[in-house]
Design a protein around this motif. Structure first.
Motif, PDB file in Angstrom:
ATOM      1  N   TRP A 115       0.844  -1.186   0.000  1.00 36.63           N
ATOM      2  CA  TRP A 115       0.000   0.000   0.000  1.00 36.63           C
ATOM      3  C   TRP A 115       0.879   1.235   0.000  1.00 36.63           C
ATOM      4  O   TRP A 115       1.711   1.421   0.883  1.00 36.63           O
ATOM      5  CB  TRP A 115      -0.950  -0.049   1.194  1.00 36.63           C
ATOM      6  N   SER A 118      -2.323   7.614  -0.123  1.00 39.72           N
ATOM      7  CA  SER A 118      -3.635   8.137  -0.519  1.00 39.72           C
ATOM      8  C   SER A 118      -3.456   9.458  -1.255  1.00 39.72           C
ATOM      9  O   SER A 118      -2.434  10.137  -1.113  1.00 39.72           O
ATOM     10  CB  SER A 118      -4.521   8.352   0.709  1.00 39.72           C
ATOM     11  N   TYR A 258      -1.990   0.927  -4.620  1.00 35.62           N
ATOM     12  CA  TYR A 258      -1.139  -0.152  -4.127  1.00 35.62           C
ATOM     13  C   TYR A 258      -0.187  -0.559  -5.253  1.00 35.62           C
ATOM     14  O   TYR A 258      -0.397  -0.229  -6.419  1.00 35.62           O
ATOM     15  CB  TYR A 258      -1.952  -1.346  -3.623  1.00 35.62           C
ATOM     16  N   GLU A 304      -1.085   1.823   5.049  1.00 27.89           N
ATOM     17  CA  GLU A 304      -1.375   0.395   5.204  1.00 27.89           C
ATOM     18  C   GLU A 304      -2.238   0.146   6.439  1.00 27.89           C
ATOM     19  O   GLU A 304      -3.222  -0.617   6.390  1.00 27.89           O
ATOM     20  CB  GLU A 304      -0.083  -0.406   5.311  1.00 27.89           C
ATOM     21  N   VAL A 307      -5.809   1.236   5.727  1.00 22.99           N
ATOM     22  CA  VAL A 307      -6.547   0.276   4.894  1.00 22.99           C
ATOM     23  C   VAL A 307      -6.987  -0.920   5.730  1.00 22.99           C
ATOM     24  O   VAL A 307      -8.124  -1.400   5.619  1.00 22.99           O
ATOM     25  CB  VAL A 307      -5.693  -0.173   3.691  1.00 22.99           C
TER      26      VAL A 307
END
Length: 325
Positions: A115, A118, A258, A304, A307
């Motif tokens: 990941w 954002s 990702y 990460e 998520v």
């Protein structure tokens, strides 16, 4: 001016800790796991263009639309066939977390990929075509309560996916008791879902602000409600929230990326820093404002963890409404 911006971006990259200059990306690619016109497609194309404009990548980033399984085909392609490709990133969102949370990608788990970061949060919207007699979200829910079969919602995620869940949350908050009666039709991307709305195949659309922006600008759809805690800045500020209309439904779809699970450490550091530098740039702030993206700045390990937490929360909601056991 642009030269100065590029220079500033390069200086920022050099100043960030953990940048590995041994990795020099070439022939960069972003997979959008849906058809053109949706939120994943928007994420790849806008980020790719801005990375190029800022001089953070060489040349043009290739965008590959790889549809199927609401992101499952792309996830399987990356983990099964391209798991060590250092030049590849994949657009992801709350829809990705939803499918992982519900076990919809066979044999897949959150830790199979890396990941990256954002690039903002995309608040959900509920809309109808410009010719619809419905003008407010309560009117739409009232019709749903009177005759559930008369309203079909379209979205760019699978049944049980994030676009579906947003509708169920809004209906539930409005007092609709059996949300399993809500009709939802899944399409491969928000653009295709809106096309079906305009064709009259469905009566309402559930999606995100960014993927609906072009259709809002053209006047083809009416936004009944934005699923944000308060009015959004920019162009979407003209539309009321669901909360303003007495329906306390909030649905934020995070957007990010990702990479392959076996991406090298140097490449991973490069992409984390490149996307983070993009996020901090004035160019990306303008993209966010224009397209209705809200702030969400997470990278690397923090992203990460975010998520992972999102997946846990979606599992809890999915169990509550009977989508998973």
């Amino acid at each position: 001016m642009r030269t100065l911006c590029r220079a500033a971006a390069v200086v920022t990259m050099m100043a960030l800790p953990g940048v590995a200059f041994a990795f020099d990306p070439g022939n960069t690619e972003c997979i959008a796991p849906a058809n053109p016109g949706g939120g994943w497609d928007f994420t790849c194309r806008q980020v790719g263009k801005t990375l190029q404009d800022l001089g953070l990548i060489k040349g043009t980033m290739q965008v590959t639309n790889l549809t199927g399984g609401s992101g499952g085909v792309a996830f399987a392609e990356v983990t099964g066939k391209r798991n060590s490709n250092n030049n590849l990133i994949v657009a992801a969102s709350s829809a990705t977390a939803t499918r992982l949370a519900q076990g919809a990608f066979p044999g897949a788990s959150v830790d199979q990929v890396r990941w990256i970061a954002s690039v903002g949060a995309d608040y959900g919207i509920i809309a109808v075509s410009k010719n619809s007699p419905i003008n407010t979200l309560p009117e739409l829910i009232d019709q749903l309560k009177a005759d559930p079969a008369s309203v079909a919602f379209a979205g760019g995620s699978a049944v049980g996916g994030w676009d579906h869940l947003k509708v169920l949350m809004a209906a539930q908050k409005a007092g609709f008791q059996d949300v399993r009666k809500v009709k939802y039709v899944a399409f491969e991307g928000g653009g295709e879902a809106i096309t079906q709305l305009l064709a009259g195949s469905v009566q309402a659309f559930s999606g995100d602000a960014s993927e609906a922006k072009g259709f809002v600008d053209s006047g083809d759809i009416k936004v009944l409600a934005v699923l944000a805690p308060e009015r959004m800045p920019g162009d979407f500020g003209q539309f009321p929230t669901a909360r303003e209309q007495g329906i306390d439904a909030i649905g934020a779809n995070w957007r990010g990326f990702y990479g392959p699970g076996e991406m090298g450490a140097e490449a991973y550091d490069f992409w984390v820093n490149a996307v983070s530098t993009l996020y901090a740039s004035p160019e990306w702030k303008k993209v966010m404002e224009t397209n209705g993206l809200a702030p969400l700045d997470l990278k690397g390990a923090d992203f990460e963890a975010f998520v992972q937490k999102s997946i846990t929360e979606i599992q809890d909601l999915s169990r509550e409404i009977g989508l998973i056991k």
